[in-house]
Design an enzyme around this catalytic site. Structure first.
Site, PDB file in Angstrom:
ATOM      1  N   TYR A 140       1.237   2.581  -2.837  1.00 30.63           N
ATOM      2  CA  TYR A 140       1.575   3.512  -3.905  1.00 30.63           C
ATOM      3  C   TYR A 140       0.492   3.462  -4.986  1.00 30.63           C
ATOM      4  CZ  TYR A 140       6.128   3.256  -1.624  1.00 30.63           C
ATOM      5  OH  TYR A 140       7.146   3.277  -0.711  1.00 30.63           O
ATOM      6  N   ARG A 143       1.104   0.522  -7.915  1.00 22.37           N
ATOM      7  CA  ARG A 143       1.734  -0.762  -7.640  1.00 22.37           C
ATOM      8  C   ARG A 143       1.250  -1.332  -6.308  1.00 22.37           C
ATOM      9  NH1 ARG A 143       4.856   3.576  -7.555  1.00 22.37           N
ATOM     10  NH2 ARG A 143       6.430   3.949  -5.979  1.00 22.37           N
ATOM     11  N   CYS A 152      10.077 -18.844   4.693  1.00 21.44           N
ATOM     12  CA  CYS A 152      11.371 -18.534   4.072  1.00 21.44           C
ATOM     13  C   CYS A 152      12.278 -19.757   4.213  1.00 21.44           C
ATOM     14  CB  CYS A 152      12.045 -17.347   4.753  1.00 21.44           C
ATOM     15  SG  CYS A 152      11.293 -15.749   4.416  1.00 21.44           S
ATOM     16  N   ASP A 357      12.115   3.580   5.280  1.00 20.56           N
ATOM     17  CA  ASP A 357      10.688   3.309   5.120  1.00 20.56           C
ATOM     18  C   ASP A 357       9.966   4.087   6.222  1.00 20.56           C
ATOM     19  OD1 ASP A 357       8.636   2.051   3.686  1.00 20.56           O
ATOM     20  OD2 ASP A 357       9.770   0.181   3.613  1.00 20.56           O
ATOM     21  N   LYS A 364       8.883   4.479   1.051  1.00 19.09           N
ATOM     22  CA  LYS A 364      10.332   4.632   0.951  1.00 19.09           C
ATOM     23  C   LYS A 364      10.701   6.093   0.704  1.00 19.09           C
ATOM     24  CE  LYS A 364      10.696   0.003  -1.027  1.00 19.09           C
ATOM     25  NZ  LYS A 364       9.219  -0.181  -1.106  1.00 19.09           N
TER      26      LYS A 364
END
Length: 394
Positions: A140, A143, A152, A357, A364
């Site tokens: 984008y 950003r 994780c 997406d 998005k």
């Protein structure tokens, strides 16, 4: 919606709440699980202990749940990056008897993961293509996404970054983000940086702070966000030290990945309260998953309970067509129907945006019910949530 349909929906909701309350009470007492019966409560609350003692294979998992042949086959094949990794905290939330438990299905591999659907891709969002520097995705205009780690606390079976995320030797050098930081510094259009992964909160406080310092030193970066699932899978990681450190770099916004009401435990609420009370705004991102949260009454309950812990519903994602996830994916119509059952039927704050997406890097794309029936010069014909027709004249 008819009165009969409303009554049926409410009856299903009541049954779901009753079932989940019963399961939650039974499963959250970790000392009833043979694997954890002798654990010191202080160790249980230590996030590093939780990470060190994650369930990594069949033998330990079999002491927590009664494994099905499908799960055993999935565990046997789940090796490499997205192997089995389940925190003891999350394991204690799983229903030991029910393989359809929404907590269990998100964490325990199944044989279905190893069947590749006809439209599935390794990198459905084309993040690798849009990476101008290591650890960086720029799609984008204003950003960027900074992938700070590939680890994780728990490896979710629907992970869209399964090509990256998982167990391997990760670069921990002090300068590993230098190229990404320089890219941001040299592009004055970038005002918003999302730090994600993996999960950034798996990193040590000092590593997180070093990255935040470097980003805050860039004058045109106005907005910092962190994407995390840790408050859900490892809430013990949200410590006073971490929160106090984050406050120094305010404003920071957190996007937390919630998928089911059963994830919102007392321990999760404590973690979210600590973050909220430190002045950090919290939003939720939910992946629409077949058999887990694809019923409107479950999604409505999730959104309501999120608001009660001061987490604003933000996105519902259509499950990306990443390889090995077709058993989790619903028709798009399922997501549209959920929004139809939320909009007008509950608080606007409880209505997230349903997005797809765009495969191949489209970003998005919001999808929802059609409320504009027709339009002509100066005239719009609209319907409301009850299906009544209204005309708006400009």
């Amino acid at each position: 919606m008819s009165n009969n349909a409303t009554a049926l929906d409410n009856q299903k909701l009541t049954q779901e709440i009753t079932t989940q309350t019963r399961v939650s009470r039974k499963s959250q007492d970790y000392q009833q699980i043979s694997l954890y019966k002798d654990i010191n409560p202080l160790d249980w609350e230590d996030w590093r202990w939780q990470l060190k003692h994650r369930i990594r294979g069949k033998d330990d998992l079999a002491q927590v749940v009664k494994l099905t042949p499908d799960e055993e086959a999935g565990i046997k094949k789940a090796s490499g990056r997205l192997s089995v990794a389940i925190t003891p905290y999350w394991a204690a939330l799983m229903d030991p008897e029910d393989p359809n438990c929404p907590i269990r299905r998100q964490a325990v591999p199944s044989a279905s993961e190893f069947a590749v659907g006809p439209h599935e891709m390794v990198d459905p969002c084309a993040e690798d293509r849009d990476s101008p520097a290591p650890h960086m995705v720029h799609r984008y205009p204003d950003r960027v996404l900074l992938l700070a780690t590939e680890a994780c606390a728990m490896y979710c079976r629907h992970c869209t970054r399964r090509r990256l995320v998982g167990e391997h030797v990760e670069d921990k050098s002090a300068g590993r983000f230098d190229a990404a930081i320089e890219y941001i510094r040299s592009n004055r259009k970038i005002r918003d940086v999302l730090i994600s992964g993996g999960d950034p909160f798996i990193m040590d406080d000092e590593e997180i702070e070093s990255l935040l310092q470097k980003l805050r030193a860039i004058s045109h970066v106005e907005f910092l966000r962190i994407g995390t699932r840790v408050p859900v899978t490892l809430p013990h990681r949200i410590t006073e030290n971490l929160v106090n450190m984050l406050k120094k770099y305010s404003p920071i916004w957190l996007s937390i990945h919630f998928n089911h009401p059963k994830e919102i435990t007392k321990r999760c609420k404590i973690a979210c309260d600590m973050l909220s009370e430190s002045g950090i705004p919290l939003g939720s991102q939910t992946v629409l998953l077949k058999g887990i949260n694809d019923r409107p009454y479950i999604m409505k309950r999730l959104m309501h309970e999120l608001l009660q812990i001061r987490v604003r519903p933000y996105y519902i994602y259509q499950c990306d067509p990443v390889r090995g996830t077709q058993h989790f994916r619903t028709p798009v119509a399922t997501g549209i129907n959920i929004i139809e059952k939320l909009r007008g039927h509950t608080s606007g704050y409880a209505v997230p945006v349903y997005v797809i997406d765009g495969p191949g890097g489209g970003g998005k794309i919001p999808v929802g019910p059609n409320y504009v029936l027709s339009q002509a010069k100066g005239k719009y014909v609209l319907r409301n949530y009850k299906g009544k027709i209204y005309t708006y004249l400009e």
